[in-house]
Write a protein that holds these residues in place. Structure first.
Motif, PDB file in Angstrom:
ATOM      1  N   PHE A  62      33.883  33.190  36.330  1.00  0.00           N
ATOM      2  CA  PHE A  62      35.066  33.849  36.252  1.00  0.00           C
ATOM      3  C   PHE A  62      34.971  34.490  34.774  1.00  0.00           C
ATOM      4  CE2 PHE A  62      39.473  33.516  34.923  1.00  0.00           C
ATOM      5  CZ  PHE A  62      40.204  34.224  35.810  1.00  0.00           C
ATOM      6  N   TYR A  63      34.770  33.862  34.029  1.00  0.00           N
ATOM      7  CA  TYR A  63      35.035  34.409  32.601  1.00  0.00           C
ATOM      8  C   TYR A  63      34.150  35.567  32.474  1.00  0.00           C
ATOM      9  CZ  TYR A  63      37.066  30.133  30.980  1.00  0.00           C
ATOM     10  OH  TYR A  63      37.949  29.152  30.752  1.00  0.00           O
ATOM     11  N   LYS A  64      33.107  35.800  32.917  1.00  0.00           N
ATOM     12  CA  LYS A  64      32.393  37.165  32.881  1.00  0.00           C
ATOM     13  C   LYS A  64      33.126  38.055  33.696  1.00  0.00           C
ATOM     14  CE  LYS A  64      27.729  35.243  32.484  1.00  0.00           C
ATOM     15  NZ  LYS A  64      26.457  35.063  33.217  1.00  0.00           N
ATOM     16  N   HIS A  65      33.767  37.885  34.690  1.00  0.00           N
ATOM     17  CA  HIS A  65      34.524  38.838  35.742  1.00  0.00           C
ATOM     18  C   HIS A  65      35.784  39.163  34.864  1.00  0.00           C
ATOM     19  CE1 HIS A  65      36.496  40.266  39.060  1.00  0.00           C
ATOM     20  NE2 HIS A  65      37.589  39.805  38.717  1.00  0.00           N
ATOM     21  N   VAL A  66      36.376  38.519  34.036  1.00  0.00           N
ATOM     22  CA  VAL A  66      37.537  38.672  33.294  1.00  0.00           C
ATOM     23  C   VAL A  66      37.295  39.768  32.205  1.00  0.00           C
ATOM     24  CG1 VAL A  66      39.699  37.833  32.248  1.00  0.00           C
ATOM     25  CG2 VAL A  66      38.918  36.836  34.365  1.00  0.00           C
ATOM     26  N   VAL A  67      36.265  39.196  31.455  1.00  0.00           N
ATOM     27  CA  VAL A  67      36.326  40.069  30.112  1.00  0.00           C
ATOM     28  C   VAL A  67      35.581  41.339  30.604  1.00  0.00           C
ATOM     29  CG1 VAL A  67      34.480  40.038  28.286  1.00  0.00           C
ATOM     30  CG2 VAL A  67      35.336  37.865  28.633  1.00  0.00           C
ATOM     31  N   GLU A  68      34.705  41.448  31.719  1.00  0.00           N
ATOM     32  CA  GLU A  68      34.426  42.692  31.863  1.00  0.00           C
ATOM     33  C   GLU A  68      35.475  43.568  32.380  1.00  0.00           C
ATOM     34  OE1 GLU A  68      31.449  44.808  35.501  1.00  0.00           O
ATOM     35  OE2 GLU A  68      31.852  42.754  35.394  1.00  0.00           O
ATOM     36  N   GLY A  69      36.422  42.974  32.834  1.00  0.00           N
ATOM     37  CA  GLY A  69      37.690  43.796  33.366  1.00  0.00           C
ATOM     38  C   GLY A  69      38.170  44.298  32.213  1.00  0.00           C
ATOM     39  N   VAL A  70      38.569  43.488  31.094  1.00  0.00           N
ATOM     40  CA  VAL A  70      39.331  43.990  30.162  1.00  0.00           C
ATOM     41  C   VAL A  70      38.693  44.945  29.306  1.00  0.00           C
ATOM     42  CG1 VAL A  70      40.089  42.934  27.801  1.00  0.00           C
ATOM     43  CG2 VAL A  70      40.515  41.706  29.829  1.00  0.00           C
ATOM     44  N   ARG A  71      37.226  44.722  29.299  1.00  0.00           N
ATOM     45  CA  ARG A  71      36.473  45.481  28.469  1.00  0.00           C
ATOM     46  C   ARG A  71      36.478  47.027  29.180  1.00  0.00           C
ATOM     47  NH1 ARG A  71      30.944  43.517  26.452  1.00  0.00           N
ATOM     48  NH2 ARG A  71      31.268  44.804  24.683  1.00  0.00           N
ATOM     49  N   ASN A  72      36.378  47.223  30.201  1.00  0.00           N
ATOM     50  CA  ASN A  72      36.307  48.411  31.182  1.00  0.00           C
ATOM     51  C   ASN A  72      37.716  48.796  31.521  1.00  0.00           C
ATOM     52  OD1 ASN A  72      36.922  47.239  33.498  1.00  0.00           O
ATOM     53  ND2 ASN A  72      34.724  46.763  34.040  1.00  0.00           N
ATOM     54  N   GLY A  73      38.667  48.326  31.219  1.00  0.00           N
ATOM     55  CA  GLY A  73      40.118  48.711  31.503  1.00  0.00           C
ATOM     56  C   GLY A  73      40.744  48.623  32.751  1.00  0.00           C
ATOM     57  N   THR A  74      39.925  47.737  33.869  1.00  0.00           N
ATOM     58  CA  THR A  74      40.345  47.598  34.911  1.00  0.00           C
ATOM     59  C   THR A  74      41.379  46.113  35.136  1.00  0.00           C
ATOM     60  OG1 THR A  74      38.560  46.326  35.498  1.00  0.00           O
ATOM     61  CG2 THR A  74      38.361  48.652  35.884  1.00  0.00           C
ATOM     62  N   TRP A  75      41.305  45.336  34.140  1.00  0.00           N
ATOM     63  CA  TRP A  75      42.221  43.996  34.114  1.00  0.00           C
ATOM     64  C   TRP A  75      43.484  44.244  34.261  1.00  0.00           C
ATOM     65  CZ3 TRP A  75      46.192  42.082  30.978  1.00  0.00           C
ATOM     66  CH2 TRP A  75      46.344  40.563  31.347  1.00  0.00           C
ATOM     67  N   LYS A  76      44.169  43.228  35.087  1.00  0.00           N
ATOM     68  CA  LYS A  76      45.494  43.608  35.315  1.00  0.00           C
ATOM     69  C   LYS A  76      45.898  42.025  35.346  1.00  0.00           C
ATOM     70  CE  LYS A  76      45.516  47.555  38.449  1.00  0.00           C
ATOM     71  NZ  LYS A  76      45.842  48.007  39.835  1.00  0.00           N
ATOM     72  N   SER A  77      47.340  41.817  34.972  1.00  0.00           N
ATOM     73  CA  SER A  77      47.815  40.630  34.891  1.00  0.00           C
ATOM     74  C   SER A  77      48.307  40.151  36.259  1.00  0.00           C
ATOM     75  CB  SER A  77      49.195  40.637  33.781  1.00  0.00           C
ATOM     76  OG  SER A  77      49.998  39.424  33.878  1.00  0.00           O
ATOM     77  N   GLY A  78      48.251  38.726  36.250  1.00  0.00           N
ATOM     78  CA  GLY A  78      48.246  38.053  37.671  1.00  0.00           C
ATOM     79  C   GLY A  78      47.788  36.670  37.602  1.00  0.00           C
ATOM     80  N   HIS A  79      47.535  36.481  38.862  1.00  0.00           N
ATOM     81  CA  HIS A  79      47.383  34.894  38.962  1.00  0.00           C
ATOM     82  C   HIS A  79      46.045  34.838  39.765  1.00  0.00           C
ATOM     83  CE1 HIS A  79      51.894  34.546  38.713  1.00  0.00           C
ATOM     84  NE2 HIS A  79      51.428  33.423  38.222  1.00  0.00           N
ATOM     85  N   TYR A  80      45.139  33.876  39.189  1.00  0.00           N
ATOM     86  CA  TYR A  80      43.643  34.041  39.752  1.00  0.00           C
ATOM     87  C   TYR A  80      43.611  32.374  40.115  1.00  0.00           C
ATOM     88  CZ  TYR A  80      42.981  38.440  37.395  1.00  0.00           C
ATOM     89  OH  TYR A  80      43.032  39.718  37.071  1.00  0.00           O
ATOM     90  N   TRP A  81      43.079  32.076  41.440  1.00  0.00           N
ATOM     91  CA  TRP A  81      42.867  30.933  41.978  1.00  0.00           C
ATOM     92  C   TRP A  81      41.677  31.120  42.856  1.00  0.00           C
ATOM     93  CZ3 TRP A  81      46.386  27.292  45.329  1.00  0.00           C
ATOM     94  CH2 TRP A  81      46.268  25.986  44.895  1.00  0.00           C
ATOM     95  N   TRP A  82      40.505  31.098  42.321  1.00  0.00           N
ATOM     96  CA  TRP A  82      39.069  31.144  42.901  1.00  0.00           C
ATOM     97  C   TRP A  82      38.725  29.703  43.209  1.00  0.00           C
ATOM     98  CZ3 TRP A  82      35.586  35.144  39.969  1.00  0.00           C
ATOM     99  CH2 TRP A  82      36.220  36.347  39.811  1.00  0.00           C
ATOM    100  N   GLY A  83      37.779  29.558  44.257  1.00  0.00           N
ATOM    101  CA  GLY A  83      37.098  28.354  44.763  1.00  0.00           C
ATOM    102  C   GLY A  83      35.712  28.416  45.056  1.00  0.00           C
ATOM    103  N   LEU A  84      35.111  27.652  45.901  1.00  0.00           N
ATOM    104  CA  LEU A  84      33.873  27.512  46.367  1.00  0.00           C
ATOM    105  C   LEU A  84      33.291  28.940  46.768  1.00  0.00           C
ATOM    106  CD1 LEU A  84      33.688  24.555  48.796  1.00  0.00           C
ATOM    107  CD2 LEU A  84      32.998  24.595  46.375  1.00  0.00           C
ATOM    108  N   LYS A  85      33.993  29.680  47.387  1.00  0.00           N
ATOM    109  CA  LYS A  85      33.522  30.935  47.878  1.00  0.00           C
ATOM    110  C   LYS A  85      33.040  31.856  46.779  1.00  0.00           C
ATOM    111  CE  LYS A  85      35.067  35.074  50.550  1.00  0.00           C
ATOM    112  NZ  LYS A  85      35.967  35.744  51.348  1.00  0.00           N
ATOM    113  N   GLU A  86      33.964  31.819  45.705  1.00  0.00           N
ATOM    114  CA  GLU A  86      33.657  32.583  44.525  1.00  0.00           C
ATOM    115  C   GLU A  86      32.584  31.787  43.486  1.00  0.00           C
ATOM    116  OE1 GLU A  86      37.233  33.704  46.510  1.00  0.00           O
ATOM    117  OE2 GLU A  86      36.726  31.995  45.388  1.00  0.00           O
ATOM    118  N   GLY A  87      32.622  30.646  43.572  1.00  0.00           N
ATOM    119  CA  GLY A  87      31.497  30.025  42.746  1.00  0.00           C
ATOM    120  C   GLY A  87      32.203  29.029  41.617  1.00  0.00           C
ATOM    121  N   VAL A  88      33.586  29.151  41.492  1.00  0.00           N
ATOM    122  CA  VAL A  88      33.891  28.763  40.223  1.00  0.00           C
ATOM    123  C   VAL A  88      34.052  27.135  40.510  1.00  0.00           C
ATOM    124  CG1 VAL A  88      36.614  28.341  39.316  1.00  0.00           C
ATOM    125  CG2 VAL A  88      35.415  30.470  39.491  1.00  0.00           C
ATOM    126  N   ALA A  89      34.336  26.745  41.878  1.00  0.00           N
ATOM    127  CA  ALA A  89      34.251  25.110  41.982  1.00  0.00           C
ATOM    128  C   ALA A  89      33.143  25.117  42.869  1.00  0.00           C
ATOM    129  CB  ALA A  89      35.376  24.838  42.958  1.00  0.00           C
TER     130      ALA A  89
END
Length: 380
Positions: free
Chosen positions: A282-309
């Motif tokens: 998750f952290y890699k995804h968010v940092v990449e988004g901020v650095r390339n300008g695609t990050w948007k404010s919101g709520h994130y709730w990832w799970g088994l599918k995304e690999g966070v849990a």
């Protein structure tokens, strides 16, 4: 605490658009934590170079806890491997005024991003975010946002369900003890998911809960586990940051289920598995988004599918047939074939809370303040 519950319930009205990317090896044993005093008296980080992307982390407990802060710090260390990225952290920061001071200090020192990793940091983070609109803030476990601040968490309840299946299959007494931190929706939701998973394979299971009112207090958490063992529990689970409950289980010759990270190193003869966090993805995804300008404010709730849990590797004592059932359920959750809170689900009083054919909504999950059938304990 009732005030806290009301705040969380109120947040459901604004908590829209939750966004929903496996740790193959157990995490290495945590390094010895540096003292918070040393962290706070030293500069948060040197002045950054022009092309440097600077990220700060604020932790509620020591990174040597083998739990919550340790899991987040694994994510921080992965960010360090990205070219041009540098990170810094302050550990053992109390929720409240102290956290605001630390967050503000990072913003003043030119950090590009700040991750604040405890529920009680929410309002201080929001306040500082309003003062530094060019800094991106990520707050874990809360619900408030701003144009430059997002809320994030993970569907760890999905992993809790799987660990409950393991415990339900392995218990002989049909009594499972659960040492838990605070009676807030996050913790209650996890206990319920664990219980639903345990009773899916063993309908006779009961899960007995003891509240410690601590996130990280090894001695208190170990004593809580012992009190559960004294009333017949032969498996100990936990929503605590220390491995104290795991150690109590091994000392009594029974099994255990950990949380946050693979805790097998602390109780190798007891540890069945753990519900674990994999924050790097998750952290890699968010940092990449901020650095390339695609990050948007919101709520994130990832799970088994995304690999966070995920769940930690099974202990040698877990039979193959149990492993196969749990892994099949994991695959079904990832594929969307299995929802942890699918009806019919009753509460402790026998009242149907989720009807047959229905699934719990995210709003219901985020405001969960009741125990499912099979839990012994109160939500206060």
């Amino acid at each position: 605490m009732r005030k806290l519950m009301l705040l969380v319930m109120a947040a459901m009205l604004v908590f829209g658009g939750l966004t929903g990317c496996e740790q193959e090896k157990p995490a290495e044993a945590p390094a010895k934590a540096e003292s918070a005093a040393k962290q706070e008296t030293a500069p948060a980080a040197p002045e950054k170079a022009e092309d440097e992307f600077k990220i700060g982390f604020v932790y509620v407990s020591p990174i040597g806890d083998a739990g919550w802060s340790y899991a987040h710090d694994l994510g921080r260390m992965e960010l360090e491997k990205i070219p041009g990225v540098t990170t810094s952290y302050v550990e053992s920061v109390p929720e409240g005024a102290d956290s605001e001071r630390v967050i503000l200090n990072m913003a003043r020192k030119g950090f590009d991003m700040v991750f604040t990793t405890s529920y009680g940091y929410m309002d201080p983070t929001l306040k500082v975010a309003g003062q530094y609109p060019d800094v991106t803030f990520m707050h874990c476990a809360g619900y408030k946002t701003a144009p430059n601040m997002s809320a994030y968490f993970g569907r760890i309840y999905q992993a809790r369900y799987l660990t409950g299946m393991v415990a339900g299959a392995m218990t002989k007494s049909n009594i499972i003890g659960y040492a838990a931190a605070f009676p807030i929706p996050e913790v209650i939701r996890g206990i319920n998911a664990f219980t639903v998973g345990a009773r899916a394979v063993n309908p006779d299971v009961e899960v007995r809960v003891v509240w410690t009112k601590t996130w990280y207090d090894p001695a208190t958490e170990k004593e809580a586990a012992k009190s559960l063992l004294d009333v017949g529990a032969d498996i100990i689970a936990q929503h605590q940051d220390s491995p104290g409950p795991q150690e109590a289980a091994q000392e009594r010759g029974v099994y255990s289920v950990g949380y946050n990270s693979d805790m097998s190193a602390f109780a190798p003869k007891a540890h069945l598995t753990s519900a674990i966090w994999n924050w790097p993805v998750f952290y890699k995804h968010v940092v990449e988004g901020v650095r390339n300008g695609t990050w948007k404010s919101g709520h994130y709730w990832w799970g088994l599918k995304e690999g966070v849990a995920d769940i930690a590797p099974f202990g040698d004592m877990v039979p193959q047939d149990v492993r196969d059932k749990v892994l099949a359920a994991k695959a079904d959750i990832i594929d969307g074939k299995l929802a942890v809170f699918s009806g019919p689900i009753k509460d402790q009083s026998g009242k149907v809370r989720i009807a047959e054919g229905e699934k719990a909504t995210d709003e219901m999950l985020l405001g969960m303040d009741w125990f499912v059938e099979g839990v012994v304990g109160t939500t206060e």
